[in-house]
Every structure is written in structure tokens, then in C-alpha cells.
Design an enzyme around this catalytic site. Structure first.
Site, short mmCIF file in Angstrom:
data_model
loop_
_atom_site.label_atom_id
_atom_site.label_comp_id
_atom_site.label_asym_id
_atom_site.label_seq_id
_atom_site.Cartn_x
_atom_site.Cartn_y
_atom_site.Cartn_z
N GLY A 35 19.63 -7.25 -30.31
CA GLY A 35 20.83 -7.83 -29.70
C GLY A 35 20.73 -9.32 -29.43
O GLY A 35 21.74 -9.96 -29.12
N ARG A 93 36.79 -14.51 -10.69
CA ARG A 93 37.21 -13.78 -9.48
C ARG A 93 36.04 -13.58 -8.52
O ARG A 93 36.23 -13.13 -7.41
CB ARG A 93 37.84 -12.43 -9.88
CG ARG A 93 39.22 -12.60 -10.49
CD ARG A 93 39.81 -11.29 -10.96
NE ARG A 93 39.13 -10.77 -12.13
CZ ARG A 93 39.47 -9.66 -12.78
NH1 ARG A 93 40.47 -8.93 -12.34
NH2 ARG A 93 38.81 -9.27 -13.84
N ASP A 168 51.46 -10.17 -6.54
CA ASP A 168 50.68 -10.21 -5.29
C ASP A 168 50.83 -11.58 -4.63
O ASP A 168 51.28 -12.55 -5.25
CB ASP A 168 49.20 -9.85 -5.51
CG ASP A 168 48.53 -10.73 -6.55
OD1 ASP A 168 48.75 -11.94 -6.52
OD2 ASP A 168 47.77 -10.19 -7.38
N LYS A 192 50.60 -6.66 -2.37
CA LYS A 192 49.67 -5.71 -3.00
C LYS A 192 48.39 -5.61 -2.18
O LYS A 192 47.85 -6.62 -1.76
CB LYS A 192 49.32 -6.21 -4.42
CG LYS A 192 48.28 -5.38 -5.14
CD LYS A 192 48.00 -5.91 -6.53
CE LYS A 192 46.81 -6.84 -6.58
NZ LYS A 192 46.40 -7.22 -7.94
C1 R5P Z 1 44.74 -10.34 -9.03
O1 R5P Z 1 44.66 -10.98 -8.01
C2 R5P Z 1 45.11 -10.94 -10.34
O2 R5P Z 1 46.06 -11.96 -10.22
C3 R5P Z 1 45.63 -9.88 -11.28
O3 R5P Z 1 46.83 -9.35 -10.79
C4 R5P Z 1 44.63 -8.76 -11.43
O4 R5P Z 1 43.36 -9.27 -11.67
C5 R5P Z 1 45.03 -7.80 -12.52
O5 R5P Z 1 44.09 -6.78 -12.60
P1 R5P Z 1 44.49 -5.33 -13.08
O6 R5P Z 1 45.21 -5.44 -14.37
O7 R5P Z 1 43.17 -4.63 -13.20
O8 R5P Z 1 45.31 -4.70 -12.01
#
Ligand code: R5P
Length: 302
Positions: A35, A93, A168, A192
Site C-alpha cells: 500500500g 470538522r 443547521d 438541527k
Molecule cells: C454540518 O455541520 C455540515 O454543514 C453538514 O450539514 C454535515 O456535515 C453533513 O453531514 P451528513 O450528510 O452526514 O448529514
């Protein structure tokens, strides 16, 4: 200038090179049976401005390491400057400690990028604008929002029966920006809640009026659950046409299938991340960021 690509999104690298009026410079990426990768730039980059195109999309670690090795090869071969186009910045993130004992993975990535000779980074739609401050080398934070806004405008969707939606609260800045690009198109924001341990998502409510047509705008689609749950909430509140605009099509797990099966009418993504044929679905349309990268590069590499 020389444009080189890792294996994460050669299609995008080719489009960027074409926009710049040159061809991709050849690179050999040999994968050993265990790999490990051996990387060689197959033409001279001596005294050249080198642009490496490599999103850190899944497989994230492999793609990052290819990028590190490409930068190291360019540096050792005498490149004048090295710019890394990382349209999707993996680990973005994980930019702070959420729970005691955690690593700040993004910090490790940034330190490594800066230690392999990269002089400048170009990224798209970062999760938060604070990420730019993590870098001590120049970082251009570009966005697919102008491409989405142009597309929305060309469909004459700007009107009383259309609302922009952030799925969100973290997306408020983004939704305000695209609203401004569209002559202050109205927007709504969903509340959310995501359980940090289980990943379970719950849509607690929505602030703002839901109209006939809802345009959800997000930075990325990973599992697809955020979009599907947001679309369910919007349908329950009277939306009949739901379009999605998301920059990064990470599409992990069953995302393509659950999006296709959802109440969403169409999903627009950019090509920051390569969507393989196996992950394409009828409701999907891909818009290219290549002209934006070429423009950014033309006005000043490093
Ligand atoms: C979250 O804060 C981001 O803006 C996205 O909404 C999120 O990362 C999307 O992730 P998923 O498709 O797994 O819900």
C-alpha cells in the site's frame, strides 16, 4: 506554471490545466503491494510555479499523503513555488477539542502541509472561516456559492415562492451570503441537533417562512442524513419542490441511494470531490469549480 495531480480528482486537475491553457504534467504514482506509494514527477519543475490539485476526500489519509509526497517531490526538484489546491480540506470538522482527550486533527494536517514546502493553499467552502487562521502560509478561501447563485438566477427562481434554507444554525453565514448574491432572497434556518456520540440527527424546528420551492444550501453532503431530514421537515411545512446545493459531495455510506429516494427534487454539487460513476444517481448534477481555481491562480500564484 506546471499543474500536477494526485489520484483524488484528476478530472478537476485536467479542467484547471485546460482553463490555464496548459496540459497536466505527468506524475507516476506507483503503489507497492503493502500500500505504500512511490511518487515521481515525470518532467522538470525547476524554477516553476507548481500547482498541485488534490482534494483530501475519502480515502482522506491516502489522499493527504499523496499530496505531501507530491509537494516534497516538487520541492526537491527545485520548484519556485508550490501551491496546493485542496478543494475539500479533509479533517476540517475536527478543528477543536469537542471532548476531553481528543486530538485536534486539523492542526496536525496544517502543520504537515506547511512542513512539506507548500507556500499557499487554495480551499473551497470551509466548514468555518476560522480555519483560515490555522494556517501561517497564505490561504485562499474560495466558494462554490457564486456558481450556485448564478445557476439559481438563470432558472428565474428568485421570487416570492422560493426560500433559501440552511439545514443547521452553523450555516447561517453561508445562507446570508448567498441570499445577498440573490438580491436578498428570503431564507430560513433549521435547528438541527446531532448527538456527538451516536451521530443521530434530529430536526428541532425551523425559523423563517417555508414556501413552495425550497433551496437547501450546505457545505457538504456526507451520509446525506442532514439533507434528507431537512427535506422531510420542509415537505411537512408545505415545500413542494426541494433543491439542494452543496459544495462537497463526500457521499459516504448510502448517501446516493437515500438522496435519490428522498423528497428532494434535484441535488446540485460541485466537483471539489470526484464523484465516481458508482455514486452518481439520476437526481444529481455536478457544476465545475475549475474556472474559479484558474481565475484565482491567474491573478496571483503565491
Ligand atoms: C454540518 O455541520 C455540515 O454543514 C453538514 O450539514 C454535515 O456535515 C453533513 O453531514 P451528513 O450528510 O452526514 O448529514
Amino acid at each position: 506554471m506546471k499543474v500536477i495531480s494526485g489520484s483524488a480528482n484528476k478530472d478537476l486537475a485536467e479542467k484547471v490545466a485546460k482553463e490555464l491553457g496548459i496540459s497536466l504534467s505527468p506524475v507516476e504514482i506507483f503503489i507497492f503491494p503493502d500500500g505504500e506509494r512511490r511518487i515521481q514527477i515525470k518532467e522538470s519543475v525547476l524554477d516553476q510555479d507548481v500547482l498541485i490539485v488534490q482534494p483530501a476526500s475519502p480515502p482522506v489519509d491516502t489522499n493527504y499523503f499523496e499530496l505531501f509526497f507530491l509537494a516534497d517531490a516538487a520541492q526537491r526538484s527545485g520548484a519556485r513555488t508550490i501551491s496546493a489546491v485542496i478543494p475539500y480540506l479533509g479533517y476540517q470538522r475536527q478543528d477543536h477539542i469537542f471532548r476531553d482527550g481528543e486530538a485536534v486533527s486539523l492542526d496536525v494536517v496544517v502543520k504537515t502541509l506547511q512542513s512539506v514546502g507548500i507556500n499557499k493553499v487554495i480551499a473551497f467552502d470551509l466548514h468555518t472561516i476560522k480555519i483560515v487562521e490555522e494556517f501561517s502560509i497564505p490561504m485562499s478561501h474560495l466558494s462554490a456559492l457564486p456558481i450556485f447563485a448564478e445557476y439559481i438566477e438563470s432558472h428565474n427562481w428568485a421570487g416570492l415562492d422560493t426560500v433559501l434554507v440552511s439545514p443547521d444554525k452553523g450555516g447561517i453565514r453561508r445562507i446570508k451570503l448567498i441570499s445577498q448574491m440573490l438580491s436578498d432572497m428570503p431564507y430560513a434556518v433549521i435547528e438541527k441537533n446531532r448527538d456527538v456520540n451516536t451521530g443521530h440527527i434530529e430536526m428541532a424546528g425551523i425559523t423563517g417562512e417555508v414556501t413552495h420551492r425550497a433551496l437547501i444550501v450546505d457545505d457538504m453532503i456526507s451520509s446525506g442524513k442532514t439533507i434528507v431530514k431537512a427535506a422531510e421537515l420542509l415537505s411537512q411545512n408545505g415545500a413542494e419542490e426541494i433543491y439542494v446545493f452543496a459544495t462537497h459531495a463526500i457521499f459516504s455510506d448510502e448517501a446516493p441511494q437515500i438522496l435519490e429516494d428522498s423528497s428532494v427534487t434535484k441535488v446540485y454539487v460541485s466537483d471539489t470531490v470526484l464523484v465516481p460513476e458508482s455514486k452518481k444517481f439520476p437526481k444529481l448534477e455536478i457544476l465545475s469549480i475549475a474556472p474559479h481555481i484558474a481565475k484565482e491562480v491567474s491573478i496571483g500564484v503565491v
